[in-house]
Design an enzyme around this catalytic site. Structure first.
Site, PDB file in Angstrom:
ATOM      1  N   GLU A 249      75.774  36.527   8.412  1.00 34.10           N
ATOM      2  CA  GLU A 249      75.295  35.909   7.171  1.00 34.10           C
ATOM      3  C   GLU A 249      75.239  36.953   6.048  1.00 34.10           C
ATOM      4  O   GLU A 249      75.591  36.677   4.898  1.00 34.10           O
ATOM      5  CB  GLU A 249      73.918  35.287   7.392  1.00 34.10           C
TER       6      GLU A 249
ATOM      7  N   GLU B 222      73.035  31.931  17.392  1.00 36.17           N
ATOM      8  CA  GLU B 222      71.881  31.064  17.118  1.00 36.17           C
ATOM      9  C   GLU B 222      71.905  29.822  18.008  1.00 36.17           C
ATOM     10  O   GLU B 222      70.871  29.383  18.510  1.00 36.17           O
ATOM     11  CB  GLU B 222      71.881  30.621  15.641  1.00 36.17           C
TER      12      GLU B 222
HETATM   13  C1  1HE Z   1      67.616  43.913  19.169  1.00 31.49           C
HETATM   14  C2  1HE Z   1      68.563  43.014  18.637  1.00 31.49           C
HETATM   15  C3  1HE Z   1      68.075  41.921  17.889  1.00 31.49           C
HETATM   16  C4  1HE Z   1      69.607  44.539  19.736  1.00 31.49           C
HETATM   17  N1  1HE Z   1      66.751  41.806  17.706  1.00 31.49           N
HETATM   18  N2  1HE Z   1      66.308  43.750  18.966  1.00 31.49           N
HETATM   19  N3  1HE Z   1      71.050  38.304  17.379  1.00 31.49           N
HETATM   20  C5  1HE Z   1      71.527  38.266  18.636  1.00 31.49           C
HETATM   21  O1  1HE Z   1      71.352  37.344  19.379  1.00 31.49           O
HETATM   22  C6  1HE Z   1      72.228  39.527  19.096  1.00 31.49           C
HETATM   23  C7  1HE Z   1      71.373  40.257  20.105  1.00 31.49           C
HETATM   24  N4  1HE Z   1      71.896  41.578  20.415  1.00 31.49           N
HETATM   25  C8  1HE Z   1      72.934  41.765  21.261  1.00 31.49           C
HETATM   26  O2  1HE Z   1      73.573  40.849  21.726  1.00 31.49           O
HETATM   27  C9  1HE Z   1      73.272  43.186  21.586  1.00 31.49           C
HETATM   28  O3  1HE Z   1      72.122  44.004  21.372  1.00 31.49           O
HETATM   29  C10 1HE Z   1      74.448  43.764  20.748  1.00 31.49           C
HETATM   30  C11 1HE Z   1      75.738  43.084  21.196  1.00 31.49           C
HETATM   31  C12 1HE Z   1      74.253  43.580  19.266  1.00 31.49           C
HETATM   32  C13 1HE Z   1      74.552  45.306  20.992  1.00 31.49           C
HETATM   33  O4  1HE Z   1      74.607  45.564  22.375  1.00 31.49           O
HETATM   34  P1  1HE Z   1      74.309  47.049  22.893  1.00 31.49           P
HETATM   35  O5  1HE Z   1      74.568  47.058  24.374  1.00 31.49           O
HETATM   36  O6  1HE Z   1      75.013  48.048  22.039  1.00 31.49           O
HETATM   37  O7  1HE Z   1      72.740  47.317  22.604  1.00 31.49           O
HETATM   38  P2  1HE Z   1      71.470  46.758  23.426  1.00 31.49           P
HETATM   39  O8  1HE Z   1      71.182  47.652  24.585  1.00 31.49           O
HETATM   40  O9  1HE Z   1      71.588  45.314  23.710  1.00 31.49           O
HETATM   41  O10 1HE Z   1      70.328  46.900  22.316  1.00 31.49           O
HETATM   42  C14 1HE Z   1      69.797  48.176  21.957  1.00 31.49           C
HETATM   43  C15 1HE Z   1      68.390  47.938  21.484  1.00 31.49           C
HETATM   44  O11 1HE Z   1      68.423  47.125  20.313  1.00 31.49           O
HETATM   45  C16 1HE Z   1      67.560  47.166  22.502  1.00 31.49           C
HETATM   46  O12 1HE Z   1      66.215  47.576  22.330  1.00 31.49           O
HETATM   47  P3  1HE Z   1      65.526  48.672  23.317  1.00 31.49           P
HETATM   48  O13 1HE Z   1      64.156  48.841  22.774  1.00 31.49           O
HETATM   49  O14 1HE Z   1      65.606  48.037  24.674  1.00 31.49           O
HETATM   50  O15 1HE Z   1      66.391  49.913  23.208  1.00 31.49           O
HETATM   51  C17 1HE Z   1      67.690  45.739  22.026  1.00 31.49           C
HETATM   52  O16 1HE Z   1      66.617  44.922  22.431  1.00 31.49           O
HETATM   53  C18 1HE Z   1      67.672  45.945  20.528  1.00 31.49           C
HETATM   54  N5  1HE Z   1      68.305  44.836  19.828  1.00 31.49           N
HETATM   55  N6  1HE Z   1      69.787  43.427  19.007  1.00 31.49           N
HETATM   56  C19 1HE Z   1      65.904  42.703  18.258  1.00 31.49           C
HETATM   57  N7  1HE Z   1      68.897  41.034  17.334  1.00 31.49           N
HETATM   58  C20 1HE Z   1      67.752  34.148   9.497  1.00 31.49           C
HETATM   59  S1  1HE Z   1      68.309  33.474  10.886  1.00 31.49           S
HETATM   60  C21 1HE Z   1      69.339  34.581  11.691  1.00 31.49           C
HETATM   61  C22 1HE Z   1      69.388  34.218  13.126  1.00 31.49           C
HETATM   62  C23 1HE Z   1      70.048  35.270  13.968  1.00 31.49           C
HETATM   63  O17 1HE Z   1      70.473  36.278  13.510  1.00 31.49           O
HETATM   64  S2  1HE Z   1      70.184  34.869  15.607  1.00 31.49           S
HETATM   65  C24 1HE Z   1      71.115  36.156  16.326  1.00 31.49           C
HETATM   66  C25 1HE Z   1      70.238  37.263  16.804  1.00 31.49           C
END
Ligand code: 1HE
Length: 268
Positions: A123, A143
């Protein structure tokens, strides 16, 4: 790549989730939460908003990018606490205000996309005026699988780039598009190799910043609105916008320069 970028001075220097540098005409804002894959916390969204509201007057274009291996992982899901309906509406409207400040701000914005460009990250990218994608970039709208809906302007902006049918597919099935597929779908203007996105974006931003300010304003503010109007209304708006842009001193000087042989010709 331009090497004359220095840290920005003034209030923008206090935005700790953005690393902001600038040269004489281009400002580069880099999201700086690599440990969280640049997930958009409320604070980061607010800092993006502040950045675009308070751009220095002498900046003519902006580049936005993400630190680390990903552009942006979307909404910070750890903040997705229980909100009542009114709170949820206001939260979405907060994102709208921030991303409107990008799309309908003062200067064009070029996004450098690499790694995850998902959910709210897509977005954010959609609110920029030009998108450069490296090989590693991939696009998704999880989402649909997370039980929520887009709330950062995605339903208004993304179909205007890729069409309702493609966005429906991404949201219903969780399909992820790679950089090449994203480009074919209309999400990407420039495709580059890994590590080359910033240089290309800065080059584009420098070029864009040299345009007459009123021409850039017309492209940013009039063009998308005209596209939303009926043909009759659009043609009328176009006539007014063309008259305004053409009457500025910048336009007069540029037209004179071409007629005097002082301006570049159009070349392929
Ligand atoms: C996060 C987030 C996040 C990572 N919110 N903490 N977005 C999503 O559904 C995408 C969610 N994220 C992922 O699928 C993956 O993290 C990625 C593909 C982006 C990257 O993967 P990777 O292997 O490089 O990293 P990771 O090990 O998954 O994440 C590293 C850290 O970032 C980890 O935290 P840690 O404390 O365990 O190290 C994750 O929890 C954190 N992290 N992404 C919170 N999104 C206004 S409406 C909009 C609606 C949306 O955007 S919905 C989509 C949300």
């Amino acid at each position: 790549m331009s090497t004359d970028f220095v840290p920005v001075a003034g209030p923008l220097a206090d935005l700790h989730l953005l690393h902001i540098t600038r040269n004489s005409t281009v400002l580069h804002a880099r999201m700086n939460r690599p440990g969280k894959r640049n997930a958009l916390s409320d604070e980061l969204v607010q800092q993006v908003h502040t950045c675009f509201q308070q751009l220095p007057q002498d900046v003519g274009a902006v580049v936005i990018s993400g630190e680390g291996d990903h552009f942006c992982a979307g909404l910070d899901l750890s903040e997705l606490v229980e909100r009542d309906i009114q709170g949820a509406v206001l939260h979405s409207r907060m994102w709208h205000a921030a991303f409107d400040a990008i799309q309908f701000g003062r200067v064009p914005v070029v996004a450098v996309l690499h790694g995850a460009v998902v959910g709210g990250g897509m977005e954010l990218a959609a609110s920029c005026h030009l998108r450069v994608a490296e090989d590693s970039a991939y696009f998704g709208l999880p989402e649909g699988q997370r039980g929520i809906f887009v709330g950062g302007g995605g339903s208004a902006r993304i179909p205007r780039l890729m069409g309702v049918a493609r966005m429906t597919d991404l949201m219903l099935t969780g399909r992820v598009l790679d950089a090449e597929e994203g480009a074919r779908a209309g999400l990407v203007h420039y495709r580059v190799g890994d590590g080359q996105g910033l240089a290309r974006a800065l080059e584009l931003a420098e070029r864009v910043a040299r345009n007459a300010p009123m021409s850039n304003f017309a492209v940013m503010h009039a063009l998308p609105r005209i596209a939303d109007q009926s043909q009759s209304e659009g043609l009328f708006t176009e006539a007014l916008m063309a008259a305004v842009a053409g009457s500025t001193p910048h336009a007069q000087e540029r037209l004179r320069a071409f007629l005097d042989g002082r301006a570049a010709k159009v070349t392929k």
